[in-house]
Design an enzyme around this catalytic site. Sequence first.
Site, PDB file in Angstrom:
ATOM      1  N   HIS A 199      81.879  21.711 103.244  1.00 52.62           N
ATOM      2  CA  HIS A 199      81.976  22.541 102.052  1.00 52.62           C
ATOM      3  C   HIS A 199      81.557  23.977 102.341  1.00 52.62           C
ATOM      4  CE1 HIS A 199      77.577  22.625 101.344  1.00 52.62           C
ATOM      5  NE2 HIS A 199      77.578  21.333 101.671  1.00 52.62           N
ATOM      6  N   CYS A 215      75.059  17.427 104.829  1.00 57.24           N
ATOM      7  CA  CYS A 215      76.416  17.946 104.700  1.00 57.24           C
ATOM      8  C   CYS A 215      76.663  19.079 105.696  1.00 57.24           C
ATOM      9  CB  CYS A 215      76.667  18.435 103.277  1.00 57.24           C
ATOM     10  SG  CYS A 215      76.912  17.094 102.090  1.00 57.24           S
TER      11      CYS A 215
END
Length: 316
Positions: A199, A215
């Site tokens: 992301h 992440c």
Amino acid sequence: MNSVFLSVHMSMVWAWGLLIVLSGLSPVAQADTWPLMEKQDVIGEIRWYRVSEADTLVSIARRFGIGYEAMLRANPTFDIWLPESERYLRLPTQFVLPAGPKQGLVLNLAEMRLYHFPNGDPHKVYSFPVGIGREGWETPITITQVVKKVVAPAWYPPKSIQEEALAKGHLLPDVVPAGPDNPLGSHALRLGLSSYLLHGTNRPAGVGMRVSHGCIRLYPEDIVALFDRVNVGVELRIVDQPYKMGWRDHELFLEVHPAAYRKETWDQSKQALPGPLQVLMRHVTKESEAVLDWNQIYDALAEADGVPVAIGIRRE
């Protein structure tokens, strides 16, 4: 081929590289795209940038597609926020490709860098710096795939993260909508791993650092570029390769990073290569024997600055 010839050859290689560096001085950002030639394992070139008064290492790193720690390791004598103007900064924009298949997405945790080998175009590779999980929230070594593409993602903090924030005096809501306060940024690629994503970020200074809850963060402009290029179903291979070695024409290169999470020490006095590097060297040279410069190899291991070094030439 004797050692004197090798020394002369390596000096010529260094001089040739310096010429390229000097001719490459430019304020224009380094593109994230490199040509990928058949049987070539090294992409890009080391470049140099003259620092101005308005620069910080963080701003320069983002401009040239470099992560935070990679920039620091390549320039250990520079102040991160107030680099001395008019000095020349080394831009680590040359990379030995990770070992393994050149297909799909490959994330090397040790260098905190993502590679995209587009399907249908074997002569091109894209590369982006990334932020990964911090200690206790390590990004796993695995093989997965992109299962969903999301524009303007909302963030649903899991209970573990909410509890961690509360212990620090911060109350996280059950959902953070899309917008400038959303840590997922403008785009996200959901993975087959539960709760893991590729992301963007609203804190780009953290790209190239171990700061996330597992992440994988990209610069805002990089996630948009990657988002447009990949399809659902593309494979992501996550590896931890502190040692990378490969050929470019007749030169053999070595690139050394600290391992992502495990602690490794190398005793230079024993002059023995780390086990994983011995295995890698045997693999890379099994079809093409190399004449090696052991001083270059030992220096690369001692510095572990992430900058590729020419360590030998192909024996004809």
